[in-house]
Motif scaffolding. Sequence first.
Motif, PDB file in Angstrom:
ATOM      1  N   TYR A  11      43.086  46.853  42.940  1.00  0.00           N
ATOM      2  CA  TYR A  11      43.271  45.626  43.717  1.00  0.00           C
ATOM      3  C   TYR A  11      44.375  45.889  44.735  1.00  0.00           C
ATOM      4  O   TYR A  11      45.545  46.002  44.376  1.00  0.00           O
ATOM      5  CB  TYR A  11      43.629  44.436  42.833  1.00  0.00           C
ATOM      6  N   ASP A  38      36.563  47.641  42.133  1.00  0.00           N
ATOM      7  CA  ASP A  38      37.474  46.944  43.032  1.00  0.00           C
ATOM      8  C   ASP A  38      37.407  45.452  42.745  1.00  0.00           C
ATOM      9  O   ASP A  38      36.331  44.841  42.781  1.00  0.00           O
ATOM     10  CB  ASP A  38      37.111  47.204  44.492  1.00  0.00           C
ATOM     11  N   ASP A  39      38.576  44.864  42.475  1.00  0.00           N
ATOM     12  CA  ASP A  39      38.636  43.462  42.057  1.00  0.00           C
ATOM     13  C   ASP A  39      38.896  42.536  43.244  1.00  0.00           C
ATOM     14  O   ASP A  39      39.878  41.801  43.272  1.00  0.00           O
ATOM     15  CB  ASP A  39      39.708  43.292  40.979  1.00  0.00           C
ATOM     16  N   SER A  41      39.626  43.229  46.535  1.00  0.00           N
ATOM     17  CA  SER A  41      40.785  43.570  47.362  1.00  0.00           C
ATOM     18  C   SER A  41      40.747  42.829  48.697  1.00  0.00           C
ATOM     19  O   SER A  41      39.684  42.673  49.310  1.00  0.00           O
ATOM     20  CB  SER A  41      40.839  45.075  47.615  1.00  0.00           C
ATOM     21  N   ASN A  67      37.863  38.058  43.111  1.00  0.00           N
ATOM     22  CA  ASN A  67      38.995  38.500  42.303  1.00  0.00           C
ATOM     23  C   ASN A  67      38.915  37.887  40.909  1.00  0.00           C
ATOM     24  O   ASN A  67      38.956  36.665  40.758  1.00  0.00           O
ATOM     25  CB  ASN A  67      40.314  38.119  42.976  1.00  0.00           C
TER      26      ASN A  67
END
Length: 281
Positions: A11, A38-39, A41, A67
């Motif tokens: 992130y 990928d959270d 980003s 997210n």
Amino acid sequence: MSKFSVLIANYNNGHFFEKCYQSLIAQTETDWEAVIVDDGSMDNSLEIIKKIIGDDQRVKINLNDQNRGIGYTKRKLIALAESEICGFLDPDDALTRHALEFVLKTHSENPEAGLVYSNFVRCDEYLNPLSVHKAKQITALDQSYYNFNAEISHFVTFKKKIYEKTSGIDPFLKIAEDKDWYMKMCEIAPVKYIDEDLYLYRIHDSGISTTKNSEKALFWHWVALIKMAERRNISVEDLFLQSYVPKNKYEHALNQLNHVKNSRWAKLGNKLGVFKIFKNL
């Protein structure tokens, strides 16, 4: 199937990723896969990461739809891992050259162990070493198992088949999700400590559990401890007192309070209305 799955939750840390990736391609054990989630980003992390890995087929990138937090993301990473032996590597950190070789050998020699873990090296924001944090061999579900002093430390690796016997990483936890599942793993299988410095831990202002976020990390650690107390049917109040208030001081203070409450002067003062809060003591 690769021997090892390196699990990376990102992130907004793409700008740190180059050294993380370089440490992977420098490993003496080359039979690995890296799974990145990928959270959501908000920066150009994905662009940077894709450029760094190029056409390396060992690295697989996945995205959360938004997210979701570290607990959700790490749980997803484990589900995506194809190897039986896995370990988390943060994108702002790195491994020493023999890390995968050492942990795979230890897992092979200790088939009953759910977790295998090592020491980590504290580094500055440029990954220059500062000091070594020694982990500790956990042999019982005692004070050390609560992991207040990072007795279980990076590089933490695990057997997926043993992890799946637990309830897994709690997607609710925003920080200290590692404390939660370390305790769960200790509760169902032995764990093994390697006295080797295998992980380079970068300290910087945006770190999830360092510097300005340390108080948040402590709060979420206690959330994990409350959940543990519920699983094991033990008193979290006693745990708090043992951790933060020396028992003898607590008992002394309690005895002093009872002595004051039972004194004839306190009782007289209460009758006269002098001590308005006496009844609440």
